[in-house]
Write a protein that holds these residues in place. Structure first.
Motif, PDB file in Angstrom:
ATOM      1  N   VAL A 141       6.770  19.594  10.170  1.00  0.00           N
ATOM      2  CA  VAL A 141       7.303  20.618   9.276  1.00  0.00           C
ATOM      3  C   VAL A 141       6.745  20.375   7.874  1.00  0.00           C
ATOM      4  N   VAL A 142       6.223  21.423   7.260  1.00  0.00           N
ATOM      5  CA  VAL A 142       5.834  21.386   5.853  1.00  0.00           C
ATOM      6  C   VAL A 142       6.816  22.275   5.100  1.00  0.00           C
ATOM      7  N   ASP A 143       7.660  21.664   4.288  1.00  0.00           N
ATOM      8  CA  ASP A 143       8.731  22.417   3.614  1.00  0.00           C
ATOM      9  C   ASP A 143       9.172  21.670   2.348  1.00  0.00           C
ATOM     10  N   PRO A 144       8.815  22.209   1.167  1.00  0.00           N
ATOM     11  CA  PRO A 144       8.064  23.447   0.925  1.00  0.00           C
ATOM     12  C   PRO A 144       6.576  23.165   0.746  1.00  0.00           C
ATOM     13  N   PHE A 145       5.808  24.255   0.730  1.00  0.00           N
ATOM     14  CA  PHE A 145       4.392  24.216   0.369  1.00  0.00           C
ATOM     15  C   PHE A 145       4.199  25.199  -0.774  1.00  0.00           C
ATOM     16  N   GLY A 157     -18.935  30.300  -8.272  1.00  0.00           N
ATOM     17  CA  GLY A 157     -19.430  29.412  -9.318  1.00  0.00           C
ATOM     18  C   GLY A 157     -18.498  29.202 -10.481  1.00  0.00           C
ATOM     19  N   VAL A 158     -17.258  29.649 -10.399  1.00  0.00           N
ATOM     20  CA  VAL A 158     -16.297  29.509 -11.502  1.00  0.00           C
ATOM     21  C   VAL A 158     -15.306  28.395 -11.186  1.00  0.00           C
ATOM     22  N   ALA A 159     -15.118  27.475 -12.133  1.00  0.00           N
ATOM     23  CA  ALA A 159     -14.150  26.387 -11.959  1.00  0.00           C
ATOM     24  C   ALA A 159     -12.743  26.926 -12.156  1.00  0.00           C
ATOM     25  N   SER A 160     -11.913  26.777 -11.132  1.00  0.00           N
ATOM     26  CA  SER A 160     -10.558  27.330 -11.159  1.00  0.00           C
ATOM     27  C   SER A 160      -9.530  26.211 -11.089  1.00  0.00           C
ATOM     28  N   PRO A 161      -8.524  26.212 -11.968  1.00  0.00           N
ATOM     29  CA  PRO A 161      -7.469  25.204 -11.868  1.00  0.00           C
ATOM     30  C   PRO A 161      -6.631  25.418 -10.613  1.00  0.00           C
ATOM     31  N   VAL A 162      -6.288  24.324  -9.946  1.00  0.00           N
ATOM     32  CA  VAL A 162      -5.512  24.377  -8.708  1.00  0.00           C
ATOM     33  C   VAL A 162      -4.372  23.378  -8.803  1.00  0.00           C
ATOM     34  N   GLN A 163      -3.188  23.822  -8.430  1.00  0.00           N
ATOM     35  CA  GLN A 163      -2.019  22.954  -8.323  1.00  0.00           C
ATOM     36  C   GLN A 163      -1.411  23.134  -6.943  1.00  0.00           C
ATOM     37  N   LEU A 164      -1.186  22.023  -6.256  1.00  0.00           N
ATOM     38  CA  LEU A 164      -0.651  22.076  -4.892  1.00  0.00           C
ATOM     39  C   LEU A 164       0.402  20.994  -4.731  1.00  0.00           C
ATOM     40  N   SER A 165       1.487  21.337  -4.067  1.00  0.00           N
ATOM     41  CA  SER A 165       2.506  20.347  -3.718  1.00  0.00           C
ATOM     42  C   SER A 165       3.016  20.652  -2.320  1.00  0.00           C
ATOM     43  N   ALA A 166       3.348  19.592  -1.591  1.00  0.00           N
ATOM     44  CA  ALA A 166       3.803  19.772  -0.213  1.00  0.00           C
ATOM     45  C   ALA A 166       4.695  18.610   0.187  1.00  0.00           C
ATOM     46  N   HIS A 167       5.642  18.913   1.065  1.00  0.00           N
ATOM     47  CA  HIS A 167       6.524  17.897   1.654  1.00  0.00           C
ATOM     48  C   HIS A 167       6.368  18.009   3.171  1.00  0.00           C
ATOM     49  N   VAL A 168       5.808  16.970   3.774  1.00  0.00           N
ATOM     50  CA  VAL A 168       5.467  16.988   5.198  1.00  0.00           C
ATOM     51  C   VAL A 168       6.357  16.008   5.946  1.00  0.00           C
ATOM     52  N   LYS A 169       6.912  16.470   7.078  1.00  0.00           N
ATOM     53  CA  LYS A 169       7.735  15.610   7.926  1.00  0.00           C
ATOM     54  C   LYS A 169       7.209  15.666   9.356  1.00  0.00           C
ATOM     55  N   LEU A 170       6.976  14.486   9.930  1.00  0.00           N
ATOM     56  CA  LEU A 170       6.521  14.356  11.315  1.00  0.00           C
ATOM     57  C   LEU A 170       7.571  13.565  12.072  1.00  0.00           C
ATOM     58  N   ASP A 171       7.869  13.991  13.326  1.00  0.00           N
ATOM     59  CA  ASP A 171       8.938  13.318  14.063  1.00  0.00           C
ATOM     60  C   ASP A 171       8.449  12.121  14.872  1.00  0.00           C
ATOM     61  N   ALA A 178       3.387  15.012  -1.423  1.00  0.00           N
ATOM     62  CA  ALA A 178       2.065  14.981  -2.034  1.00  0.00           C
ATOM     63  C   ALA A 178       1.972  16.012  -3.146  1.00  0.00           C
ATOM     64  N   ASN A 179       1.256  15.626  -4.209  1.00  0.00           N
ATOM     65  CA  ASN A 179       0.968  16.530  -5.321  1.00  0.00           C
ATOM     66  C   ASN A 179      -0.502  16.405  -5.674  1.00  0.00           C
ATOM     67  N   LEU A 180      -1.157  17.550  -5.876  1.00  0.00           N
ATOM     68  CA  LEU A 180      -2.584  17.553  -6.159  1.00  0.00           C
ATOM     69  C   LEU A 180      -2.877  18.526  -7.290  1.00  0.00           C
ATOM     70  N   THR A 181      -3.752  18.095  -8.195  1.00  0.00           N
ATOM     71  CA  THR A 181      -4.284  18.980  -9.229  1.00  0.00           C
ATOM     72  C   THR A 181      -5.791  18.777  -9.290  1.00  0.00           C
ATOM     73  N   THR A 182      -6.529  19.847  -9.590  1.00  0.00           N
ATOM     74  CA  THR A 182      -7.980  19.742  -9.694  1.00  0.00           C
ATOM     75  C   THR A 182      -8.507  21.018 -10.320  1.00  0.00           C
ATOM     76  N   ARG A 183      -9.821  21.018 -10.579  1.00  0.00           N
ATOM     77  CA  ARG A 183     -10.538  22.237 -10.957  1.00  0.00           C
ATOM     78  C   ARG A 183     -11.570  22.480  -9.860  1.00  0.00           C
ATOM     79  N   GLY A 227      -1.429  12.403  -5.731  1.00  0.00           N
ATOM     80  CA  GLY A 227      -0.355  11.414  -5.652  1.00  0.00           C
ATOM     81  C   GLY A 227       0.423  11.590  -4.364  1.00  0.00           C
ATOM     82  N   VAL A 228       0.679  10.473  -3.658  1.00  0.00           N
ATOM     83  CA  VAL A 228       1.335  10.523  -2.353  1.00  0.00           C
ATOM     84  C   VAL A 228       2.428   9.467  -2.303  1.00  0.00           C
TER      85      VAL A 228
END
Length: 515
Positions: free
Chosen positions: A187-191, A201-215, A223-228, A246-247
């Motif tokens: 389960v990924v909650d939330p994404f 060819g354009v550098a775009s800022p990206v922000q991503l966060s996710a909470h993953v659970k495996l049984d 996990a949290n990720l930032t990049t261009r 960051g994990v």
């Protein structure tokens, strides 16, 4: 002249009528009246049920836009009653004039709010999206010499000269995955995902966060990720600069049960050039700061990765405790508190080579090389040299004597079965081993040895150390040992020979004042 004026007047009136009709049509047109037709068309095309419960809103100028409220798509037959996909809100807008006059596809921010995906695979290996991705049977090829359709004569390129997206915003998405073949659920909650403008060819800022659970095994990852991110679809080149990941992970699958890790790097994937890289990279894990770089060729089919990693000073005791490894008490409590390492490496799908390993552990320094080929039947080669080792520091502390009191009589040990040692016999039978270990100075049980050399070989379940030589107390040691696991019951063999050793000096150091 009057005729021309009348024509112009008529054209103006017609234009005004057309504009008025268009305005009336736009103001009175209600897309919700066609809700049933849309749902029926999706049913005919996919066999799935599209449910448009929310309000449908359209905009026309300057953006041709679509807004959907609560929307869901039914699951494939045999995968339950839960929808395959649903969303609280979907929003998409396309710039109208560039689309008409410039063949330019300009999308505003693509918004998905409350997206839920229920993905699954049954025991037969069929997924619940296979029916959506099956290609329709291609039409029969035209007769030789027949005219080709216009589309077939084209180059296959996109009909748009330019494609840009102002951004993507996915908010509070949930993904469920169940695999009946392996019995695992994820389960990924939330994404959450938010990007800036995405264009060639354009550098775009990206922000991503996710909470993953495996049984199975139990695993919880945040996990949290930032990049261009720079996307090059024309040359299949993707670059992520200033990538920070960051994990935090907990669970049975994590060594030690818990870990915090971070990665800071610049990442590149060039599919046209078949290369990828992480340069430079900084990794922090289990209290160890690692710096280095890595580059791969043969991406993605047969990657070969070359790189280097160097770790600054760290405390091995802290690392081992974080890994859940409990150390016994040692004679020197300050042992295993100072470590460093560095090495270059080359790794492929079936081999790893470390040609220049350097490791510092307390006052000992290790240098050499290690390689492993064929992971199914490992072929291990090594050549390691240790300058010095005081093994007494790592042995249990000596028993304290009580002054003026005789030592209590030792209790008679109870009869017990021989201690068993579980050996990795399956691995030893598949292992090929060739190596050499040298040690400049060794102290153990207060005895002094020097110039130790051990030659190790092994194949098909027979591992031997032959010879093992050392200089000690004016003489020398020549020994050998072997472990044979070719049969059901492992067998140990060994022997040694001392030459010209001053036994009095040896016993004096070994026994000291114990006798």
């Amino acid at each position: 002249m009057k005729a021309l004026k009348r024509v112009v007047l008529a054209l103006v009136i017609l234009l005004l009528l057309a504009i008025g009709a268009a305005a009336w049509f736009i103001s009175t047109f209600d897309p919700n009246r066609y809700r049933g037709d849309i749902e029926a068309a999706v049913k005919d095309a996919t066999g799935r049920t599209l449910s448009l419960k929310g309000d449908i809103q359209l905009s026309y100028y300057p953006w041709l836009g679509l807004k959907l409220g609560a929307t869901s798509l039914s699951n494939a037959p045999g995968f339950g009653a839960e929808p395959f996909a649903s969303a609280k809100a979907i929003e998409l807008h396309v710039a109208l004039l560039p689309l008409i006059f410039q063949r330019s596809l300009q999308l505003s921010t693509l918004g998905l709010d409350g997206l839920t995906l229920n993905l699954a695979r049954n025991r037969q290996g069929v997924t619940n999206w296979d029916d959506l991705t099956k290609q329709k049977q291609a039409p029969a090829a035209p007769a030789k010499g027949a005219a080709q359709p216009a589309a077939a004569q084209g180059s296959g390129e996109s009909p748009f000269r330019h494609i840009t997206i102002e951004g993507v915003q996915i908010k509070d998405a949930v993904v469920h995955w169940h695999d009946a073949q392996t019995g695992t659920s994820l389960v990924v909650d939330p994404f959450n995902l938010q990007t800036g403008a995405i264009a060639e060819g354009v550098a775009s800022p990206v922000q991503l966060s996710a909470h993953v659970k495996l049984d199975k095994p139990r695993l919880d990852i945040k996990a949290n990720l930032t990049t261009r991110l720079t996307v090059g679809l024309d040359n299949k080149r993707f670059q992520a600069d200033h990538l920070k990941l960051g994990v935090t992970a907990t669970g049975d699958a994590v060594p030690g049960g818990e870990v915090d890790a971070s990665l800071d790097t610049n990442a590149l994937v060039d599919l046209d050039g078949n290369v990828a890289s992480l340069k430079p990279l900084e990794l922090q894990v289990y209290g160890v700061d690692i710096k280095g770089s890595a580059a791969a060729t043969g991406v993605p089919d047969k990657p070969v990765v070359k790189g280097r990693l160097d770790a600054g000073t760290f405390n091995p005791q802290v690392v081992l405790q974080a890994l859940g490894i409990q150390l016994p008490k040692m004679a020197d409590s300050g042992s295993l508190t100072n470590g460093q390492f560095g090495f270059s490496f080359t790794a492929s799908q079936q081999a790893v080579n470390v040609p220049d390993l350097k490791l510092q552990l307390d006052d000992s320094n290790v240098a050499g090389s290690v390689s492993v080929a064929n992971f199914d039947r490992p072929n291990v080669n090594f050549n390691l040299a240790v300058d010095q080792l005081d093994a007494d520091n790592y042995l249990p502390p000596p028993e304290k004597k009580s002054a003026g009191k005789p030592a209590p009589a030792a209790a008679k040990p109870a009869a017990a079965a021989d201690d068993r040692i579980d050996l990795p016999t399956d691995l030893l039978r598949r292992l090929t081993l060739n190596g050499q270990l040298t040690l400049g100075q060794l102290q153990i049980e207060n005895m002094q040895l020097s110039k130790l050399k051990a030659v190790v070989s092994g194949a098909n379940g027979l591992v031997a150390i032959k010879p093992l030589t050392a200089a000690l107390y004016g003489g020398g040691l020549n020994a050998n040992a072997a472990l044979d696991v070719r049969q059901a019951t492992p067998v140990w063999r060994g022997g040694f020979n001392l030459q010209n050793v001053k036994l009095g000096d040896l016993l004096q150091d070994y026994a000291g004042d114990r006798y």
